[in-house]
Design a protein around this motif. Structure first.
Motif, short mmCIF file in Angstrom:
data_model
loop_
_atom_site.label_atom_id
_atom_site.label_comp_id
_atom_site.label_asym_id
_atom_site.label_seq_id
_atom_site.Cartn_x
_atom_site.Cartn_y
_atom_site.Cartn_z
N UNK A 272 0.84 -1.20 0.00
CA UNK A 272 0.00 0.00 0.00
C UNK A 272 0.88 1.25 0.00
N UNK A 273 0.64 2.14 -0.98
CA UNK A 273 1.37 3.40 -1.04
C UNK A 273 0.65 4.43 -0.18
N UNK A 274 -0.68 4.54 -0.42
CA UNK A 274 -1.53 5.43 0.38
C UNK A 274 -2.80 4.66 0.70
N UNK A 275 -3.30 4.80 1.91
CA UNK A 275 -4.53 4.09 2.23
C UNK A 275 -5.15 4.58 3.52
N UNK A 276 -6.43 4.28 3.67
CA UNK A 276 -7.14 4.58 4.92
C UNK A 276 -7.79 3.29 5.40
N UNK A 277 -7.47 2.91 6.65
CA UNK A 277 -8.03 1.68 7.20
C UNK A 277 -9.48 1.89 7.63
N UNK A 278 -10.24 0.82 7.59
CA UNK A 278 -11.62 0.88 8.06
C UNK A 278 -11.63 1.01 9.59
N UNK A 279 -12.23 2.11 10.10
CA UNK A 279 -12.27 2.25 11.56
C UNK A 279 -13.06 1.10 12.20
N UNK A 280 -12.59 0.62 13.33
CA UNK A 280 -13.31 -0.43 14.05
C UNK A 280 -13.13 -1.82 13.49
N UNK A 281 -12.29 -1.95 12.49
CA UNK A 281 -12.04 -3.27 11.90
C UNK A 281 -11.42 -4.20 12.95
N UNK A 282 -11.98 -5.41 13.07
CA UNK A 282 -11.46 -6.40 14.03
C UNK A 282 -11.06 -7.66 13.27
N UNK A 283 -10.16 -8.41 13.87
CA UNK A 283 -9.78 -9.69 13.28
C UNK A 283 -11.01 -10.59 13.23
N UNK A 284 -11.18 -11.29 12.13
CA UNK A 284 -12.25 -12.27 12.03
C UNK A 284 -13.59 -11.71 11.59
N UNK A 285 -13.74 -10.36 11.57
CA UNK A 285 -15.03 -9.84 11.09
C UNK A 285 -15.04 -9.78 9.57
N UNK A 286 -16.20 -9.43 8.99
CA UNK A 286 -16.24 -9.45 7.53
C UNK A 286 -16.15 -8.06 6.90
N UNK A 287 -15.70 -7.08 7.70
CA UNK A 287 -15.52 -5.74 7.12
C UNK A 287 -14.29 -5.74 6.21
N UNK A 288 -14.31 -4.82 5.22
CA UNK A 288 -13.10 -4.63 4.42
C UNK A 288 -12.01 -4.04 5.30
N UNK A 289 -10.77 -4.37 5.01
CA UNK A 289 -9.67 -3.88 5.85
C UNK A 289 -9.46 -2.37 5.67
N UNK A 290 -9.74 -1.88 4.45
CA UNK A 290 -9.48 -0.46 4.20
C UNK A 290 -10.62 0.20 3.45
N UNK A 291 -10.72 1.52 3.66
CA UNK A 291 -11.76 2.29 2.95
C UNK A 291 -11.29 2.56 1.53
N UNK A 292 -10.04 2.94 1.40
CA UNK A 292 -9.45 3.05 0.07
C UNK A 292 -7.94 2.84 0.16
N UNK A 293 -7.38 2.43 -0.95
CA UNK A 293 -5.93 2.24 -0.96
C UNK A 293 -5.40 2.33 -2.38
N UNK A 294 -4.17 2.80 -2.47
CA UNK A 294 -3.44 2.76 -3.74
C UNK A 294 -2.26 1.85 -3.47
N UNK A 295 -2.18 0.75 -4.23
CA UNK A 295 -1.10 -0.18 -3.92
C UNK A 295 -0.31 -0.58 -5.16
#
Lengths: 521, 74
Positions: A272-295
């Motif tokens: 990932x060059x630039x990115x924003x993580x999903x707030x409240x993301x926990x291990x094992x849940x089904x949320x995306x890890x990030x809101x956006x990313x450039x990789x």
């Protein structure tokens, strides 16, 4: 449990506060010392007084920083003895030996030769004075080596065996501790990043002189030395950073996953060059890890394993296991760690009671025996997991690690560009007309400190919950003392260190305003 | 005695150095001394005793204590 969490959190906060303040002073000392030695070398070779003037001015700022920062690190050692007594006993001579060498080196080399550096002008020969200046620089950097070797052992314990009779780790191979790949990379990466701090500082102050139309020749020559030194250091930092990332991938995969906010492992993982993580993301849940990313596709696999298609484990793989990749779950490691702790308990009881099983259990802690090797490989290497309550306890603070890492990397590449531009403008002799770049240089000064601090956040927050990787978590390392006492000293430290920092900045500003000519303009 | 000459010379070097130290150097030494007292006298003795050294008399006792801490049921 809540009380223990509070104690651990406050003890960690106090250690972090002390270390972070200490690390404001250290990189400037490490970085400036070599540039001062280079300036003095030019003076001795050319005999030109302007280089002597530069040496003396930057040495004065170096001296102010050295005086304010000296002994701030010793408080960390006090904290080991008070807040982290289980840990300080458990690490045994692994810390003792490097820190003793550091103490001797710091005392004899720095203290002796720094006196000659400041008192020796016109009293000792030019060459002897120059040698002393170089020895101060080398001594300061060697001091850092021993501290970093001790820290590297905590990240990757090697060259030692655990003695169940003394509850201490004992060094069996000093070379393994000193030359562990983590230690070598950590030392090179840390000192070269300190050189960047020193170079940015000299360029920043010199730029201020140019903006004020003062000390033009002095400032330009200072920028030439600092930009050259800083450019080489910043390119070197990129290489050593790559080396560090490779070692982290091998030895601390959870830290790498946190650095990249990678929850689900993948083959051919991108960086990932630039990115924003999903707030409240926990291990094992089904949320995306990030809101956006450039990789950059596949780059993380390549950097971590030198193979663009390599599998990079994510947080979920390391917590819940991944049979396909041969990764065992944290739950399984916790169970194995508890067996190791229970075995140590049985050994202790058997020894106290003079039980016949004592000798038999002792063999399990001797890695030279077949049963000892098997016990180590299957159980004792997970010793620290036995203190954890749930598999999720092995996850560090992912957002803090992720953002710190990306800020550090972004600033690292900015510094290469910055030094390159400053060097080009200086060579073209147009630097004093580049007002925008001179202002950028001023604002780059705090950025250099931010970069080096975020580097340490990645290294230390990213390896939580461990004080010693896989062997001892913070919860087992902490002394059973009153959390309120730690809170009190936390506040005390915050006041003392802030006062020291304010003193440093105000004395430094006064010295800068006075300028390199004695008595000022 | 010739063998003491280098020591005397080094001593004089330091005395001269301190005597002719510029004002900023004196200020730095004042800060170092105040800080030294705060760290090594006040903090070390009031707030940061080495718990294992203070509470136990021998390495054997310290080992026993840490082993108990590490193996106690949680």
């Amino acid at each position: 449990m809540d009380q223990l969490s509070s104690l651990v959190d406050w003890s960690r906060a106090q250690f972090a506060l002390t270390a972070m303040y200490h690390w404001i002073f250290v990189p400037l000392t490490l970085g400036m010392s070599f540039m001062i030695a280079i300036m003095e070398t030019i003076y001795v070779r050319t005999g030109k007084e302007e280089w002597k003037k530069m040496t003396k001015f930057w040495a004065k700022l170096f001296g102010i920083n050295f005086a304010i920062g000296v002994a701030t690190g010793i408080i960390l050692e006090f904290e080991f003895g008070t807040n982290w007594s289980n840990y300080s006993w458990f690490v045994g001579d692994i810390f003792g030996a490097p820190l003793a060498i550091e103490g001797i080196m710091a005392f004899f080399m720095e203290s002796t030769f720094i006196a000659i550096m400041f008192f020796g002008w016109n009293k000792v020969s030019k060459k002897f004075h120059l040698t002393s200046t170089w020895l101060v620089a080398i001594g300061a950097n060697l001091s850092a080596l021993w501290i970093l070797v001790a820290n590297a052992w905590m990240q990757f314990p090697t060259g030692t065996v655990f003695n169940p009779d003394t509850a201490r780790n004992e060094m069996i191979n000093f070379g393994d501790v000193l030359f562990s790949p983590i230690a070598v990379n950590k030392f090179l990466h840390t000192i070269s990043s300190s050189y960047i701090v020193g170079a940015v500082f000299i360029i920043g102050v010199s730029s201020w002189f140019l903006l004020k139309k003062r000390e033009i020749v002095f400032a330009k020559k200072s920028i030439l030395v600092a930009a050259t030194f800083g450019f080489i250091a910043s390119v070197f930092v990129a290489f050593t950073g790559d080396g560090s990332a490779y070692q982290v991938a091998q030895k601390q995969p959870m830290k790498l996953a946190a650095m990249e906010g990678l929850y689900d492992g993948q083959n051919g993982a991108g960086l990932i060059v630039v990115g924003v993580l999903t707030p409240g993301k926990q291990a094992g849940d089904d949320k995306d890890a990030d809101i956006f990313k450039v990789e950059i596709p596949k780059l993380l696999s390549f950097l971590g394993y030198r193979d663009t298609d390599a599998f990079v484990p994510g947080v979920n793989d390391l917590v819940y296991g991944n049979d396909e990749q041969g990764l065992i779950s944290a739950e399984e490691k916790i169970a194995r760690g508890r067996i190791a702790i229970e075995t140590l308990h049985e050994y202790k009881v058997a020894k106290e009671n003079g039980d016949s099983t004592y000798a038999e259990i002792a063999l399990l802690f001797d890695r030279e025996t077949p049963q000892g090797k098997e016990f180590y490989d299957n159980y004792f290497r997970y010793f620290g997991y036995g203190y954890l309550n749930s598999p999720e306890d092995i996850i560090p603070n992912v957002p803090m690690t992720f953002y710190s890492f990306h800020i550090m990397v972004a600033l690292g590449f900015f510094f290469i560009f910055f030094f390159f531009m400053m060097l080009i403008f200086t060579i073209k002799n147009s630097i004093d007309r580049r007002k925008m770049w001179l202002r950028i240089a001023l604002f780059t000064m705090p950025l250099a400190f931010i970069a080096t601090q975020t580097g340490w956040i990645v290294a230390e927050v990213g390896r939580q919950p461990w004080v010693i990787q896989d062997l001892m978590p913070t919860v087992a390392a902490v002394s059973q003392i009153d959390a309120s006492a730690v809170q009190l000293t936390f506040v005390l430290f915050a006041i003392i260190f802030t006062a020291l920092l304010v003193a440093e900045i105000s004395i430094m500003l006064k010295a800068i305003k006075t300028g390199p000519n004695e008595g000022g303009k | 005695m010739k063998i003491f000459q280098p020591i005397q010379k080094a001593f004089r070097f330091y005395v001269e150095g301190f005597r002719h130290m510029p004002a900023w150097g004196r200020k730095m030494w004042l800060i170092i001394i105040i800080k030294g007292i705060a760290i090594f006298v006040i903090m070390k003795f009031l707030f940061f005793p080495n718990l294992l050294k203070k509470n136990y008399n021998s390495d054997e006792e310290r080992s026993k204590h840490v082993l108990e801490q590490l193996t106690k049921p949680r």
